[in-house]
Design a protein around this motif. Structure first.
Motif, PDB file in Angstrom:
ATOM      1  N   TYR A 294       0.801  -1.221   0.000  1.00  0.00           N
ATOM      2  CA  TYR A 294       0.000   0.000   0.000  1.00  0.00           C
ATOM      3  C   TYR A 294       0.835   1.273   0.000  1.00  0.00           C
ATOM      4  O   TYR A 294       0.294   2.373  -0.107  1.00  0.00           O
ATOM      5  N   GLY A 295       2.088   1.133   0.185  1.00  0.00           N
ATOM      6  CA  GLY A 295       2.938   2.328   0.182  1.00  0.00           C
ATOM      7  C   GLY A 295       2.976   2.993   1.544  1.00  0.00           C
ATOM      8  O   GLY A 295       2.116   2.791   2.380  1.00  0.00           O
ATOM      9  N   GLN A 296       4.000   3.813   1.752  1.00  0.00           N
ATOM     10  CA  GLN A 296       4.214   4.449   3.055  1.00  0.00           C
ATOM     11  C   GLN A 296       3.094   5.405   3.429  1.00  0.00           C
ATOM     12  O   GLN A 296       2.708   5.507   4.573  1.00  0.00           O
ATOM     13  N   SER A 297       2.516   6.144   2.434  1.00  0.00           N
ATOM     14  CA  SER A 297       1.508   7.151   2.748  1.00  0.00           C
ATOM     15  C   SER A 297       0.240   6.547   3.316  1.00  0.00           C
ATOM     16  O   SER A 297      -0.422   7.131   4.178  1.00  0.00           O
ATOM     17  N   GLY A 298      -0.117   5.369   2.831  1.00  0.00           N
ATOM     18  CA  GLY A 298      -1.351   4.755   3.326  1.00  0.00           C
ATOM     19  C   GLY A 298      -1.112   3.735   4.413  1.00  0.00           C
ATOM     20  O   GLY A 298      -2.017   3.041   4.833  1.00  0.00           O
ATOM     21  N   LYS A 299       0.136   3.683   4.879  1.00  0.00           N
ATOM     22  CA  LYS A 299       0.508   2.624   5.804  1.00  0.00           C
ATOM     23  C   LYS A 299      -0.251   2.698   7.120  1.00  0.00           C
ATOM     24  O   LYS A 299      -0.792   1.704   7.594  1.00  0.00           O
ATOM     25  N   ALA A 300      -0.294   3.864   7.764  1.00  0.00           N
ATOM     26  CA  ALA A 300      -0.879   3.984   9.104  1.00  0.00           C
ATOM     27  C   ALA A 300      -2.347   3.577   9.102  1.00  0.00           C
ATOM     28  O   ALA A 300      -2.784   2.753   9.916  1.00  0.00           O
ATOM     29  N   ALA A 301      -3.118   4.153   8.165  1.00  0.00           N
ATOM     30  CA  ALA A 301      -4.542   3.847   8.124  1.00  0.00           C
ATOM     31  C   ALA A 301      -4.778   2.378   7.801  1.00  0.00           C
ATOM     32  O   ALA A 301      -5.613   1.714   8.412  1.00  0.00           O
ATOM     33  N   THR A 302      -3.994   1.884   6.805  1.00  0.00           N
ATOM     34  CA  THR A 302      -4.176   0.493   6.407  1.00  0.00           C
ATOM     35  C   THR A 302      -3.777  -0.456   7.523  1.00  0.00           C
ATOM     36  O   THR A 302      -4.427  -1.469   7.774  1.00  0.00           O
ATOM     37  N   THR A 303      -2.689  -0.117   8.234  1.00  0.00           N
ATOM     38  CA  THR A 303      -2.244  -0.961   9.340  1.00  0.00           C
ATOM     39  C   THR A 303      -3.316  -1.045  10.410  1.00  0.00           C
ATOM     40  O   THR A 303      -3.655  -2.131  10.901  1.00  0.00           O
ATOM     41  N   ASN A 304      -3.871   0.100  10.788  1.00  0.00           N
ATOM     42  CA  ASN A 304      -4.926   0.101  11.805  1.00  0.00           C
ATOM     43  C   ASN A 304      -6.130  -0.714  11.366  1.00  0.00           C
ATOM     44  O   ASN A 304      -6.716  -1.472  12.140  1.00  0.00           O
ATOM     45  N   ASN A 305      -6.522  -0.541  10.092  1.00  0.00           N
ATOM     46  CA  ASN A 305      -7.665  -1.295   9.575  1.00  0.00           C
ATOM     47  C   ASN A 305      -7.372  -2.796   9.577  1.00  0.00           C
ATOM     48  O   ASN A 305      -8.234  -3.618   9.894  1.00  0.00           O
ATOM     49  N   THR A 306      -6.120  -3.126   9.202  1.00  0.00           N
ATOM     50  CA  THR A 306      -5.756  -4.547   9.162  1.00  0.00           C
ATOM     51  C   THR A 306      -5.714  -5.146  10.557  1.00  0.00           C
ATOM     52  O   THR A 306      -6.193  -6.259  10.782  1.00  0.00           O
ATOM     53  N   VAL A 307      -5.153  -4.437  11.508  1.00  0.00           N
ATOM     54  CA  VAL A 307      -5.112  -4.920  12.895  1.00  0.00           C
ATOM     55  C   VAL A 307      -6.527  -5.113  13.412  1.00  0.00           C
ATOM     56  O   VAL A 307      -6.844  -6.131  14.047  1.00  0.00           O
ATOM     57  N   GLU A 308      -7.406  -4.135  13.148  1.00  0.00           N
ATOM     58  CA  GLU A 308      -8.794  -4.254  13.591  1.00  0.00           C
ATOM     59  C   GLU A 308      -9.456  -5.448  12.935  1.00  0.00           C
ATOM     60  O   GLU A 308     -10.225  -6.179  13.567  1.00  0.00           O
ATOM     61  N   ASP A 309      -9.128  -5.677  11.676  1.00  0.00           N
ATOM     62  CA  ASP A 309      -9.692  -6.801  10.952  1.00  0.00           C
ATOM     63  C   ASP A 309      -9.224  -8.131  11.559  1.00  0.00           C
ATOM     64  O   ASP A 309     -10.002  -9.079  11.713  1.00  0.00           O
ATOM     65  N   LEU A 310      -7.965  -8.175  11.910  1.00  0.00           N
ATOM     66  CA  LEU A 310      -7.424  -9.386  12.544  1.00  0.00           C
ATOM     67  C   LEU A 310      -8.132  -9.663  13.867  1.00  0.00           C
ATOM     68  O   LEU A 310      -8.468 -10.812  14.184  1.00  0.00           O
TER      69      LEU A 310
END
Length: 420
Positions: A294-310
């Motif tokens: 997803y690239g560095q710019s979208g990393k924080a939001a995507t990481t949070n969404n992925t953690v929540e998804d997990l």
């Protein structure tokens, strides 16, 4: 001799007083692969009969009261132990005998052999036992009507004790004991000096009593047989076999896995813990994948969404032993995972959802699932999460696995989370 007698009696009483404390504060005692209690307290009362060293014309009655004894016993194994006991006997005249009254006190250290274990009684009964005991000690004789003062002597003692097991804590006993005194200077009736022989007075005791077993284990050594050893060994083998399973398929056996619910395919250390160098709650390998994808710019939001998804898809759980509301130590990182996420996302709340397996009563299991969720909530609030952000849900039994499978039931005894 008098000091020795007094010191031995005091030591025996102190041993009785401390036995319970020693059993409850000591670590587990394991001999022959079987855990059992070793201490017991013995209390008996009954009859006595002097056999020799009586003055001519003096006899006790055919049934002579009173005999009593108190002892503390320690078993080194189911077959052998030691006991220290204190005995009391009173002698009085029988019919057509001049009046007399004497008191006999003794204390003895005795070896105890459990014949019922040596002869494998457990192959046909687990309620009847047989002990042989014998040893040496010191004695004191006093008389109300005869000599003045005290007569001190040594003694040898041997006896046979039958046992009837009433419960795991109490046994009814019947005992027959013989005592031989050495250097007894006065007769049991106290009327005149005894003969010059080295071995003098002989005494029989017959008594009934109770044995009280002390300790935190289920069985006392008196009742541990070969079958118990095999059962315990089978449990240990089963524990090892189960511990060698790798439930989360991370390459580390459950026995050594401190994170039994790690994400499949993510690298772990030798203790089964996901590698998270920057301690942000996302395993390094997963974080690297997200960064590349997803690239560095979208990393924080995507990481949070992925953690929540997990979390919401059940990759993060807390597990419990059978019929327990206390999380296993190995699964506590699951609570830490949630706590870390909620601290980094203060606008988020979470449902804490408890489950139980299908063994037992359904209503009981529902309550158990609630207790499990409450226990996890308590850990989270103690870790700094406001209780208002956490909602407890008792989902009761999870019927999604084969209830006859021990390993499958372990998986559903859990608490999972729903972040929202």
């Amino acid at each position: 001799m008098k000091k020795l007698f007094t010191s031995s009696a005091i030591f025996m009483l102190a041993l009785v007083a401390s036995a319970q404390d020693m059993t409850t504060t000591s670590t587990k005692a394991v001999v022959d692969n079987t855990e059992y209690n070793k201490w017991s307290i013995e209390l008996n009362g009954g009859l006595n009969k002097p056999i020799r060293t009586m003055t001519a014309g003096y006899t006790t009655g055919p049934v002579n009261f009173f005999h009593g004894d108190l002892g503390a016993r320690y078993m080194f194994s189911p077959k052998f132990g030691l006991k220290l006991d204190f005995g009391y006997d009173k002698f009085q005249e029988g019919d057509d005998t001049p009046q007399f009254e004497s008191t006999y006190l003794r204390t003895d250290l005795q070896a105890v052999i459990n014949l019922s274990r040596a002869l494998n009684f457990e192959t046909w009964t687990n309620t009847i036992g047989l002990l042989v005991h014998g040893g040496f000690g010191v004695s004191q004789l006093t008389s109300e009507n005869g000599f003045n003062g005290e007569d001190y002597m040594g003694n040898g003692i041997i006896g046979l004790t039958g046992q009837l097991r009433l419960s795991d804590r109490i046994a009814l006993t019947g005992d027959l004991t013989g005592i031989v005194n050495a250097k007894q200077n006065f007769n049991f009736d106290g009327m005149r000096a005894a003969g010059p022989s080295t071995v003098d007075g002989m005494l029989l005791n017959a008594s009934i009593g109770l044995t009280f077993y002390l300790g935190k284990n289920k069985l006392h050594a008196d009742w541990v047989g070969e079958a118990d050893k095999y059962n315990d060994l089978e449990k240990r083998v089963s524990f090892i076999e189960t511990g060698l399973l790798d439930t989360d398929k991370d390459g580390v056996a459950d026995l050594y896995d401190l994170e039994p619910n790690s994400i499949a395919g993510v690298a772990v250390n030798t203790k089964g813990q996901s590698i998270d160098t920057n301690q942000n709650g996302v395993p390094d390998e997963l974080e690297s994948y997200l960064d590349k994808t997803y690239g560095q710019s979208g990393k924080a939001a995507t990481t949070n969404n992925t953690v929540e998804d997990l979390i919401n898809k059940g990759y993060v759980n807390v597990y419990f032993d059978f019929n327990s509301s206390k999380p296993t130590n190995a699964s506590l990182p699951g609570v830490g995972f949630l706590v870390k996420y909620l601290k980094e996302n203060p606008s988020k709340n979470a449902d804490i959802v408890g489950y139980a397996d299908e063994i037992g009563n359904s209503s009981y299991n529902t309550e158990l699932s609630r207790k499990r969720a409450e226990a996890v909530k308590q850990i989270a609030t103690s870790s700094g999460i406001d209780a208002s952000r956490l909602n407890v849900i008792a989902n009761g039994e999870d019927a999604s696995v084969n209830k006859d499978s021990k390993d499958a039931r372990q998986i559903v005894r859990r608490v999972s989370f729903q972040v929202k």
